[in-house]
Design an enzyme around this catalytic site. Sequence first.
Site, short mmCIF file in Angstrom:
data_model
loop_
_atom_site.label_atom_id
_atom_site.label_comp_id
_atom_site.label_asym_id
_atom_site.label_seq_id
_atom_site.Cartn_x
_atom_site.Cartn_y
_atom_site.Cartn_z
N LYS A 38 0.87 -1.18 0.00
CA LYS A 38 0.00 0.00 0.00
C LYS A 38 0.90 1.22 0.00
O LYS A 38 1.50 1.56 1.02
CB LYS A 38 -0.92 0.02 1.23
CG LYS A 38 -1.88 -1.15 1.32
CD LYS A 38 -1.39 -2.18 2.27
CE LYS A 38 -2.41 -3.30 2.43
NZ LYS A 38 -1.84 -4.47 3.15
N ASP A 63 12.94 -2.52 22.30
CA ASP A 63 13.72 -1.70 23.23
C ASP A 63 13.46 -0.20 23.11
O ASP A 63 14.31 0.62 23.47
CB ASP A 63 15.22 -1.96 23.04
CG ASP A 63 15.62 -3.36 23.48
OD1 ASP A 63 14.81 -3.99 24.19
OD2 ASP A 63 16.72 -3.80 23.11
#
Length: 482
Positions: free
Chosen positions: A224, A407
């Site tokens: 897309k 993280d």
Amino acid sequence: MNFITILVTSIFILNFFMAGAVIFLERRDPSATWAWILVLFLIPLVGFILYLIFGQNLTKKRLFFWEDYKKIGVNQLIEEQTNLLAQNKLPLRTREAEIHRDLIYLSLTSNNALLTQDNEIDIFTDGRDKFNRLFHDIREAKDHIHMQYYIFRDDEMGKKLIDLLTEKAKQGVTVRILYDEMGSRRIRKRSFNKLIKAGGMVEVFFPSKIPFINLRVNFRNHRKLVIIDGKIGYVGGFNVGDEYLGLNKKFGYWRDTHLRIQGNAVHAIQIRFILDWNQASNRHDIYYEEKYFPKTFHSGKIPIQIVTSGPDSEAEHIKNGYIKMITSAKKSILIQTPYFIPDASILDALRIAALSGIDVQIMIPNKPDHMFVYWATMSYIGELLKVGAKVFIYDNGFVHAKMIVVDKNAASVGTANIDVRSFRLNFEVNAFMYDGPTAEKLVEVFEKDMEVSRELTYEQYLQRPIIIRFKESISRLLSPIL
């Protein structure tokens, strides 16, 4: 009786040779090989037809070629970045990019995913917000609008978009639309007649050569993308249709993640569109023009790589990027995906992370989009619950986002799900971002979604009925070819 005997014998022999082709010629992943052999022998004649349609292998075919690729200097930039990274001399603008230098090198050398470091990103999680901004950008377009969607509906949203693009085409703006035939099977090219009459161009990816029969239906262009004037790029999970505004009663509110990018990463998105467009087009090929790659200075500071993958490639580039992110995590891994059907490598990486004390959290929908895929998802979810991963079921509609954050310092958003189809069979594209503030914004999105989700514990999972376990077992057996 003789005829039936001959027919049964012929089918058995045909299946035998087909199984031999799957094993010795295709050189597939062993799990997919066993799944196809099972289908061939359990439903002999139907299995043969299914294999002809869904079992083809594109890895040895070169589908995308653009000679003008060299004219924009990408090959030279890739070579320079590769050499500088190998010598540890490439200046990286963020601490997060330094942390993930090896991931950057992986995507650069294996996928030609050039690192750009001057980008700015807007994150959209609501369909109305995304399309309002997209419509605004389209109205402001001066030169060209390139648009590619897996699903393009002929509903109110689709019609409004076509009307706006028709207006822009009448103003002299070059408009190109590319859609996938399988994903957009409910729309017909005549729906774009007024746009085409106004000068717009429309192409179909892997169209049927025979009416109602498409032997390449298994290979879907799931990307897309929108590029406006070579300066603004969109990539993410939203397709075009009313359901993506939350207007479908079956799914309710549609929760997705989409990016609006400004900066030189837009050039990489443009290249991907051009390659896909030229593959699909026999009449409207795009050649090099500077307007598609304008040299503009942007003050953004986000390092991005646009990584693509597809069944024509030997390597599963986006999956490899996911694995590298998972194995690099020290504290946390957040994943949102509508389908969770990992292969052994992804599953092992997540299992090891969870067993190592890393906070692994996965969010999936509470309702099926595709039934077999949903039950297969639940079977794999159970394995991660067993080793301490946390699983959240999104209850506020349907979550379709494809996002991974590790993280709070690196993230990937795009079109690729955590499933075998996205890794091996679909043409996909993801943005890999190495920027703390961006990663933290996506973590905030995940945490906000948790407020309308419920946690699925391992104890609850073990209490599921026998019929559900049966559905999971059958679906998991077929998962390599779903």
